[in-house]
Design an enzyme around this catalytic site. Sequence first.
Site, mmCIF file in Angstrom:
data_model
loop_
_atom_site.group_PDB
_atom_site.id
_atom_site.type_symbol
_atom_site.label_atom_id
_atom_site.label_comp_id
_atom_site.label_asym_id
_atom_site.label_seq_id
_atom_site.Cartn_x
_atom_site.Cartn_y
_atom_site.Cartn_z
ATOM 1 N N TRP A 320 1.104 -1.356 -0.022
ATOM 2 C CA TRP A 320 0.615 -0.362 0.199
ATOM 3 C C TRP A 320 1.122 1.834 0.142
ATOM 4 O O TRP A 320 0.551 2.523 -0.487
ATOM 5 C CB TRP A 320 -0.903 0.058 1.631
ATOM 6 C CG TRP A 320 -1.173 1.325 1.219
ATOM 7 C CD1 TRP A 320 -2.770 1.861 0.355
ATOM 8 C CD2 TRP A 320 -1.024 2.696 1.682
ATOM 9 N NE1 TRP A 320 -3.102 3.023 1.033
ATOM 10 C CE2 TRP A 320 -2.309 3.191 2.109
ATOM 11 C CE3 TRP A 320 -0.700 2.878 3.296
ATOM 12 C CZ2 TRP A 320 -2.239 4.461 2.962
ATOM 13 C CZ3 TRP A 320 -0.712 3.898 3.973
ATOM 14 C CH2 TRP A 320 -1.295 5.159 3.602
ATOM 15 N N HIS A 321 2.010 1.677 0.598
ATOM 16 C CA HIS A 321 2.780 2.056 0.883
ATOM 17 C C HIS A 321 3.406 2.322 -0.635
ATOM 18 O O HIS A 321 3.771 3.852 -1.223
ATOM 19 C CB HIS A 321 3.672 2.021 1.818
ATOM 20 C CG HIS A 321 3.443 2.114 3.385
ATOM 21 N ND1 HIS A 321 2.755 1.378 3.578
ATOM 22 C CD2 HIS A 321 3.485 3.570 4.198
ATOM 23 C CE1 HIS A 321 2.885 2.302 5.294
ATOM 24 N NE2 HIS A 321 3.002 3.051 5.293
ATOM 25 N N GLY A 322 4.039 1.627 -1.560
ATOM 26 C CA GLY A 322 4.091 1.880 -2.560
ATOM 27 C C GLY A 322 4.247 1.281 -3.714
ATOM 28 O O GLY A 322 4.556 -0.439 -3.153
ATOM 29 N N PHE A 458 2.105 8.670 -0.726
ATOM 30 C CA PHE A 458 1.839 7.088 -0.921
ATOM 31 C C PHE A 458 0.650 7.363 -1.062
ATOM 32 O O PHE A 458 -0.428 6.772 -1.499
ATOM 33 C CB PHE A 458 1.882 6.801 0.928
ATOM 34 C CG PHE A 458 3.305 6.782 0.854
ATOM 35 C CD1 PHE A 458 4.486 6.140 -0.076
ATOM 36 C CD2 PHE A 458 3.392 7.284 2.154
ATOM 37 C CE1 PHE A 458 5.939 6.303 -0.006
ATOM 38 C CE2 PHE A 458 5.457 6.480 2.408
ATOM 39 C CZ PHE A 458 6.048 6.432 1.458
#
Length: 458
Positions: A320-322, A458
Site C-alpha cells: 500500500w505504501h508504494g 503514498f
Amino acid sequence: MLFASQSFLIVFLPLVLGLYYAVGDSRAARQGVIIAASVLFYGLWDWRFVPFLLAMVGFSQTVAIMWGRTRRRIWLRVGIVGNLAVLFGFKYADWLVGCVLRWSGREHAAWPIVLPLGLSFFVFQKISYLVDLGRGQARVYRLADFMEFVTFFPQMVAGPIVRHNELVPQFDRSPRNAAMWENLGCGGLLLLVGLGKKVGLADTLGGLCAPVFDAAHAGHVPGMGAAWLAAVAYMLQIYFDFSGYSDMAIGMALMMGIRLPFNFNAPYMAVSVRDFWRRWHMTLSRFLRDYIYIPLGGNRCAPVRQAANVMVTMELAGVWHGAGWNFALWGLLHGAALAAAHAWDRAGRAMPRSCAYVLTMGFVLVTWVVFRAADLATAGRMLGAMAGLHGMGATAIHHPVVLGLAVVVAVMGPSSQQMILDRVRPAPWVAVAAGIAFVLLVFLIGGRPPEPFIYFQF
C-alpha cells in the site's frame, strides 16, 4: 499547496476559518465553505486532478445509492473493485509491467503517470464506507454530506484515515458553541506543534539522511558511521514528518470544532512490534485490523493460520505504501515479526523491558532503511555499511542540536495530544510563546525551498 507553506498559513487557512465561523450557524453554508475550500485546496496542488476527484466521489456515491435502493451486494462489489482498480492503475500497473518485461529480458520505458495527491487515503476511506454499508454499519448519505466527508481538506491527502461515522455526525454541530475558544486554542497549538515537527525537525533531518541514501542508490557504499547516522536521521524524519502532518490536520479540524482520531502515540517508546503498531499510524493499523485481518480470521483460528493472516495483512500494508520490492520486503518483515511476537506470547515467555525495547527499536530502524531505500540493492548497501562490512569512514555530524532534540522528543515524549490536551493550560505566556514560535517558523519556511510531506507520495 502545502500545510507548511506561508500562503496556506497566512492566507488560505485564516480566510477559510473566517468564512466558516461567519456562517457557523447555518449547516448548509458551513458545508459549502468546507467543500469549496477542499476542492480549492486540492486544485492548488494540481487542477488536472479535480475532475478525477469529483468523479471518484460521484462513482462511490452512485454505488451507495444503488445499494440503498436494491440491497444487491453486486453494487458494493462494483464500488470496491472500481476503487481498487483506480488505485492499481495509477500506482502499480506500470511497476508490475516493468517487472514482467525485465524478467523476460526486455526494456521498459516508464509510463508518464502522475499519482493523484492522496489517492491511497481517499480510496481506503471510500472502501471502508462501502464495506460498512454491506455490514449494516452505515447509511446512504446525501451527496453533499458524502463529498464533505471524503474531501475534508485537513485529512484528505495524508490522513488520519477517518471513518464516516466519526466525521459526518460532527458536521451537524455548529462550531460556535461553549467550547469554541478552547477548540481554537488547543487546535492552534496542535497546528503549531505539527508545524514545528515538520519544518523545525523533519526537514532538517531529511538533509542529513537524503545525501547518504542517494549516494548509496548511485552505487557508492557509505562508511559505517555515515550509514548509521543516515538511518537514525531517517527514522526520526519520517516520524516527525508524518506525525507533524497528523498534528496539523487534527489541529485544523479542532479549530473548526471537529475532532479527528489521533494517529500517533509515542511509537518510539514501544517495547514490542505489536506495541509499535498500536502507536504508529494508528488509523491505518485499525483499518488493516478491521477490514483485512479480522475478515481473514484474525486470531480466532489455529496458530499457523493466524500467522498467515498477519503476514498477508502486513504484506498488503507494505505494498500500500508504494510499488517497489523494498515496500514488499518491509511489509513481509513486519508481518514475520508480528507472527513471531504472537508465538512468543503463546509460549508464555517474557523478556526484560530494556532488552525488549532495544530489540524492537533495532528492528524498526533496520526496516526503515529498507523502506527508505530506492530499491533492494540500495538497502543492501546501507545495511552492509551499518554492519561494518565497508569500514568506518569519516562522519561529520551536522545539526547536532536538532538531532539530539529529535531523539529526546521521540524517545521521552510526551505525545502531542497528551501535551496539548492534558497538560497545557490557558495562560498569557503560552499565547505569547506560541505567537513568537509561529512567526519564527513562518520565517524559516520562507527561507528555504518547500519540502512536501513524505506520505504525499503514498
